[in-house]
Design a protein around this motif. Sequence first.
Motif, PDB file in Angstrom:
ATOM      1  N   ASP A  17       0.772  -1.199   0.012  1.00 25.83           N
ATOM      2  CA  ASP A  17       0.047  -0.037   0.073  1.00 25.83           C
ATOM      3  C   ASP A  17       0.751   1.222  -0.161  1.00 25.83           C
ATOM      4  N   VAL A  18       1.943   1.224   0.934  1.00 22.37           N
ATOM      5  CA  VAL A  18       2.638   2.379   1.039  1.00 22.37           C
ATOM      6  C   VAL A  18       3.491   2.563  -0.064  1.00 22.37           C
ATOM      7  N   LEU A  19       4.142   1.355  -0.671  1.00 15.62           N
ATOM      8  CA  LEU A  19       4.833   1.669  -1.855  1.00 15.62           C
ATOM      9  C   LEU A  19       4.327   2.216  -3.055  1.00 15.62           C
ATOM     10  N   ARG A  20       2.976   1.554  -3.341  1.00 13.58           N
ATOM     11  CA  ARG A  20       2.001   1.999  -4.412  1.00 13.58           C
ATOM     12  C   ARG A  20       1.755   3.563  -4.177  1.00 13.58           C
ATOM     13  N   GLY A  25       1.064   7.866  -6.077  1.00 14.13           N
ATOM     14  CA  GLY A  25       0.167   8.990  -5.620  1.00 14.13           C
ATOM     15  C   GLY A  25      -1.138   8.572  -5.014  1.00 14.13           C
ATOM     16  N   GLU A  26      -1.758   7.426  -5.483  1.00 16.45           N
ATOM     17  CA  GLU A  26      -2.836   7.058  -5.061  1.00 16.45           C
ATOM     18  C   GLU A  26      -2.848   6.245  -3.690  1.00 16.45           C
ATOM     19  N   ALA A  27      -3.732   6.908  -2.843  1.00 15.63           N
ATOM     20  CA  ALA A  27      -4.144   6.353  -1.542  1.00 15.63           C
ATOM     21  C   ALA A  27      -5.219   5.274  -1.713  1.00 15.63           C
ATOM     22  N   LEU A  28      -4.891   4.226  -1.782  1.00 13.79           N
ATOM     23  CA  LEU A  28      -6.097   3.015  -1.701  1.00 13.79           C
ATOM     24  C   LEU A  28      -6.167   2.135  -0.580  1.00 13.79           C
ATOM     25  N   GLY A  29      -5.307   2.350   0.301  1.00 20.47           N
ATOM     26  CA  GLY A  29      -5.248   1.390   1.605  1.00 20.47           C
ATOM     27  C   GLY A  29      -5.314   2.218   2.959  1.00 20.47           C
ATOM     28  N   ASP A  36      -1.954  10.132   3.315  1.00 19.96           N
ATOM     29  CA  ASP A  36      -2.154  11.307   2.212  1.00 19.96           C
ATOM     30  C   ASP A  36      -3.060  12.219   3.163  1.00 19.96           C
ATOM     31  N   ALA A  37      -3.775  12.038   4.012  1.00 17.94           N
ATOM     32  CA  ALA A  37      -4.769  12.997   4.933  1.00 17.94           C
ATOM     33  C   ALA A  37      -3.608  13.870   5.877  1.00 17.94           C
ATOM     34  N   LEU A  38      -2.391  13.135   6.347  1.00 21.32           N
ATOM     35  CA  LEU A  38      -1.341  14.214   7.021  1.00 21.32           C
ATOM     36  C   LEU A  38      -0.700  15.066   5.843  1.00 21.32           C
TER      37      LEU A  38
END
Length: 123
Positions: A17-20, A25-29, A36-38
Amino acid sequence: MGPATAWETAADPGLRDVLRYLQTGEALGPLSEEIDALVDTFNKDREWVNRVLTYEQETEMRCRRAREEALEQGIEQGIEQGMDRLGTLIGRLIDAGRLDDAKRVSEDAAYRDKLLSEFRLQG
């Protein structure tokens, strides 16, 4: 199909998830969404960003100044030590009646190094 990217081959779902997120730049997990929110919050808080940048810049300037001062001090000490060694060498040559050698070491760096070694005064 090309070679797999690191995030595609990561076994751990959180790491994947983090590497993706880092690559796309896609937050999917859950973890990437939290990151991404931070990032979004801090990007909106310009005062915080400016404080962090100011602190980093100030720290960088202090480090640069400290390195420059250390380098200056090191150069000054090196010059002083070199002058002391040369003075000692010339004094010993004069005491030994080797006036021609004393004159030559003041002009010839290779000969000076040879005699500094001969008199065990090398740095």
